[in-house]
Design an enzyme around this catalytic site. Structure first.
Site, PDB file in Angstrom:
ATOM      1  N   ARG A  45     -19.115  -2.458   1.302  1.00 24.27           N
ATOM      2  CA  ARG A  45     -19.000  -3.790   0.696  1.00 24.27           C
ATOM      3  C   ARG A  45     -20.328  -4.270   0.110  1.00 24.27           C
ATOM      4  NH1 ARG A  45     -19.461  -9.241   3.170  1.00 24.27           N
ATOM      5  NH2 ARG A  45     -18.662 -10.678   1.611  1.00 24.27           N
ATOM      6  N   GLU A  53       0.813  -1.217   0.000  1.00 26.78           N
ATOM      7  CA  GLU A  53       0.000   0.000   0.000  1.00 26.78           C
ATOM      8  C   GLU A  53       0.847   1.267   0.000  1.00 26.78           C
ATOM      9  OE1 GLU A  53      -0.348  -2.554   2.126  1.00 26.78           O
ATOM     10  OE2 GLU A  53      -2.227  -3.475   1.479  1.00 26.78           O
ATOM     11  N   ASP A  82     -15.731 -10.976   7.957  1.00 26.37           N
ATOM     12  CA  ASP A  82     -14.262 -10.971   7.932  1.00 26.37           C
ATOM     13  C   ASP A  82     -13.647 -10.460   9.236  1.00 26.37           C
ATOM     14  OD1 ASP A  82     -13.526 -12.248   5.631  1.00 26.37           O
ATOM     15  OD2 ASP A  82     -13.355 -10.433   4.419  1.00 26.37           O
TER      16      ASP A  82
END
Lengths: 618, 618
Positions: free
Chosen positions: B468, B361, B418
């Site tokens: 999401r 990143e 998650d």
């Protein structure tokens, strides 16, 4: 023959365990309807041989200080983690099937709400640098018998933090650390950069000072041999294992499009048929050697108090040095700026508990997280601005329920000539938004020393913001600074017209302003908000009540997310109404200049405070 | 003979320039009373040969797209940068001596307020990854003739980001990129890890796919040869130069304790005497080849609007794909999650302008910064949580006055199973506290598309937070969403009892709450605060005025630094008084679960909004 037969028995055991780990990885992720079964299958053989043949860990006594440490740096292979716990008898099959459900301990990625998990993983590239910290601590000061095993994904080797870890592991010669690279060739959306170029992985790792053993990650005998060599090696070792993602299930093996996807019931049934769905059982894991960790010596630190101007960064250095002399569990890490942060003062007192992490802030914070895993009390320091480099590690440390202490020096425009790249102007925003964090910002030496001592016993992530230049002594040796408190340093009566809230460098601007305003008959209350989080909402609400809601906040920080936002939120949550607010904070990009020039140019010097107060009382 | 003589002349020229660079590095830092002369002296020979013999740069036309790029990744060697500008005739000696003074363009570390500086440096480990971005852009899509030269310090090679850059440079075969490592053995507080182990540096760099040429960094002929080979090489090349910190001044050479310290007047006089303080002059720098960059084709993007539920991350992918089809200057970078962020939609449209940065990143953001240096319009995406990994790069991008666009997907607890490692819960705090940033948080597909289009033309750092899961369509194709605006999606009249401020996922919870409250006769105003920064203070103040100050903020973010803080600050700065506030935000560490379960467990679902409203009107 006898040897071959025993080896055969051992390999049979590994094979049985690997099969069970694969089956359970599929079962739990299919039950959850999500998760990463294929990333678990590639590593199942590696983990089976490790668990049944090499790990020394008492699953009934996870707090045993002699236990090895095993971290899944590739935290998305959580089905394999939990399958392993089940195989070790740590959890039941019933619990295994709660994977990813609300309230289950078996979260999507492992966290230390499970007693056998050291740290949260799931942000890639963190397990190995944390492992460096655990291994460093094991080598010195603990001289512990444990070995540290880190399962690393191939995709995450693209993270620079992995190479910070290889660098430090090599530099420190961490023979008690083994990285197991699961090179399954496929990332989330397709092939990795290096795919199965095992020679390239090995060359990189060797160039960073490690041994590298390249193996077929599904050859149980080769894994067994490599893990044994890794534990015996006098150097840090990486086992670079060529594996197949989805290994063991024909329609998953080396296939794209299966990352982070659970099998549906029919697919799972087919997979289990291929794997051979026999009865599950518990496998024995070797216990660690008996080792009693000596209780760390602990006395009361002899903190200094200050009557002359001193930089709070210098007072920090002297405070950790005093802590280090008094407590054997305190360790200090710094990122090659210890002569600026004054962490060097600790190094002089306790060199064996000082760790030079060089200019690698991710590794700095990760090592601190690793050291608190083994119950040390780490303080990590660098320029406050450069903790931005490690924000993901700090965020994850909170999920790890880690107790670490960070000290950031050179905050704000008041550093002067070095310019904006060295000025922390977003650190309060960043650190406030860490779950359960403590954010402290002292204004003088005596206060700094007491806050540093309080940090040592503080749970969670605590952060100290220090100033480059000398600041006057405000407080006396007897003053106390409870975390969550504040101090009224000017005014305090019912005739205060305005409350000025400041901390650190601006506290001194506020007192100057108060003294100047007093000469023209305007009484103000100056609040030293040394504890930015938790915040003294009661004192703020009282100040608002006394002043008709007239509040000025002045801070050496960007407008957003710092003391101003914290004060408004505290007042609002407290139900304070009718607030008349002025916010003096940094609004334009600063350049270089003398500290006083820059404070003034940013609009946060005494004369700006005076003007804001006059505006409010007009 | 003739050749030897010409070479002699050239070396004499280099020697003269190096001497002048050293003299001016000392003069300006001594005049300033601070700075890094010794770090400048070690690299003076390298820079002299580069400037007079190899760089192609028109200092009178810094915007010439054919100009080479030269970045001092070791930005603290700013005296050398400015001495070089003076030698090239770009600045006067008078300006040189304003170094580090308030208002001077010559800041402590270089920034692009100088037209010959591409990016701000001073946070170590950033110049090389930014150089990767410039070189990538030069290779494709620009096919530009420029070469990219990066002066790298040895200390900063401890930063993982340097190895992300070596990794990407090697993987992409960036033959137009040269790293010049100034291995002067000494960091800030003492020796570096590798000191003068030139073989170790070379082995590491070669293992990452680069050519490495080890030289004596004070041998002008060797430098000349190496720089020539580097430009001609068909692979990325690192010149690994063994140098002496403080070179040329007897009492500085290879001495500890001189980092970041200016010489006093007497010391400077002695140093200049040793160096030979001859008259300064201007040195000729080769011009770049004539090259006209084709104007990028640009038409109006055909944005989609949505009438069915869609994930805002998906709408982001479709919007950048539309932008990519319409505009040749738009480039997209992603960190190996393009199938999750939906950046893959762009890749299908414009594969030559899509850059896979793998799981790195820092390199992701650095490459975006590099690409905007050459006037491309970069969008970079990953999970919002993982931008925390690059916060230092984002902070520095603001100091670079960079125009970059970041898109973070999977924000908040609403991602579901998650778990917390993948949930961005601090991103709004982090991004709000970036100077001059724009922070956007859309709630439906149509709004997302329009905001993405607006980002393309936005200056500074702009950030889009996406969700999401699918969210319902709220808006029509004709609706407009100016940055800095907001929308009233329920209520709006003078009889609204409470204003609920939400954005993204919680906007839908707020509308559900409004509809439920309406059935019991409680009218509320729901404000869609899609532009978190800049914020629509007028609409918020109007809502406060209409509702008697009754405000509920609901957000999928930690309590600190997000929408709640932004709303309170806006109201306070606007002078709104008598605010009665309820803040629904994430206060406990979440686990795994279904999205709806986690929203409810966090206290930010519709039923919690209903309760908060009822409490306020009670």
């Amino acid at each position: 023959m006898a040897t071959a037969s025993r080896a055969g028995t051992r390999l049979d055991l590994y094979r049985d365990l690997a099969r069970q780990l694969r089956v359970d990885s599929i079962r739990c992720s299919t039950a959850a309807g999500s998760g990463h079964p294929t990333s678990s299958l590639s590593a199942a053989d590696l983990v089976a041989v490790l668990l049944a043949g090499h790990l020394r860990y008492d699953y009934a006594a996870p707090a045993d200080p002699a236990n090895d440490h095993l971290i899944f740096s590739k935290g998305h292979a959580s089905p394999l983690v939990y399958a392993m716990f089940r195989a070790a008898g740590a959890i039941t099959d019933e619990e295994l099937l709660t994977f990813r459900q609300l309230g289950s301990r078996l979260e999507g990625h492992p966290t230390p709400i499970l007693p056998w998990v050291d740290v949260a993983t799931g942000s890639l590239g963190q397990g190995l640098p944390i492992g460096v910290g655990i291994a460093l601590a094991g080598k010195r000061p603990l001289a512990a018998p444990y070995h540290v095993w880190i399962l690393v994904g191939d995709s995450e080797s693209a993270e620079g933090s992995i190479w910070e870890a290889f660098d430090h592991g090599g530099h420190e010669g961490l023979s008690n650390l083994t990285a197991i690279l699961d090179v399954n060739r496929l990332g989330q959306r397709g092939p990795t950069e290096l795919q199965w170029d095992m020679a390239a992985y090995a060359a990189r790792i060797r160039a960073f000072g490690w041994d590298a053993i390249v193996i077929d990650g599904h050859d149980l005998a080769a894994i067994d041999d490599a893990l044994g060599r890794a534990r015996r090696s006098e150097r840090p070792t990486a086992i670079v294992a060529k594996t197949v993602k989805g290994k063991g299930v024909s329609f998953l093996e080396d296939k794209e499009g299966w990352h982070g996807k659970a099998l549906d019931k029919d697919q799972a049934a087919q997979a289990l048929k291929e794997l051979g769905d026999g009865p599950a059982r518990t496998f024995e894991v070797a216990k660690p050697p008996r080792w009693t960790r000596p209780a760390p010596r602990r006395t009361t630190p002899q903190l200094k108090s200050y009557t002359e101007p001193v930089a709070t960064r210098k007072a920090y250095g002297e405070a950790i040095a005093a802590l280090g002399a008094a407590r054997e569990d305190v360790v200090v890490l710094d990122a090659e700026v210890s002569n600026s942060t004054h962490a060097e003062d600790f190094k002089k007192t306790a060199p064996d508990r000082f760790f030079e992490m060089y200019i690698a802030e991710q590794q700095l914070v990760a090592a601190a997280v690793g050291m608190q895993v083994v119950d040390l009390v780490p303080f990590a320091s660098t320029f406050a601005a450069f903790f931005t480099r490690a924000y993901d590690f700090i965020r994850m440390a909170a999920i790890s329920r880690a107790n670490i202490r960070l000290s950031g020096s050179h905050a704000g425009v008041s550093i002067g000539e070095d310019g904006p790249s060295q000025m922390a102007l977003e650190d309060l925003a960043m650190m406030r938004a860490v779950h359960g964090s403590t954010v402290l910002y002292p204004c003088d030496g005596t206060q700094t020393a007491k806050l540093v001592a309080a940090m040592a016993d503080r749970e969670g992530i605590s952060y100290l913001r220090t100033t480059r230049g000398n600041t006057p002594a405000i407080y006396k040796a007897a003053d106390e600074f409870p975390i969550g408190g504040s101090k009224v340093v000017r005014g305090g009566g019912s005739d205060d017209r305005v409350a000025v809230v400041a901390a650190g460098i601006t506290l001194h601007e506020a007192t100057k302003a108060a003294d100047e305003l007093a000469t023209s008959g305007v009484k103000i209350r100056v609040i030293d908000l040394y504890s930015v989080k938790p915040i003294d909402a009661a004192a703020l609400a009282a100040a608002a009540a006394a002043t008709g809601g007239r509040i000025v906040v002045v801070e050496d920080h960007w407008v957003e997310g710092g003391i101003g936002d914290a004060v408004l939120a505290a007042l609002a949550e407290r139900g304070a109404r009718d607030v008349r607010y002025r916010h003096l904070a940094v609004r334009r990009m600063p350049g270089s200049g003398k500290p006083a020039e820059l404070l003034d140019a940013a609009g946060i010097s005494a004369r700006h405070i005076v003007a804001a107060v006059k505006e409010l009382v007009a």
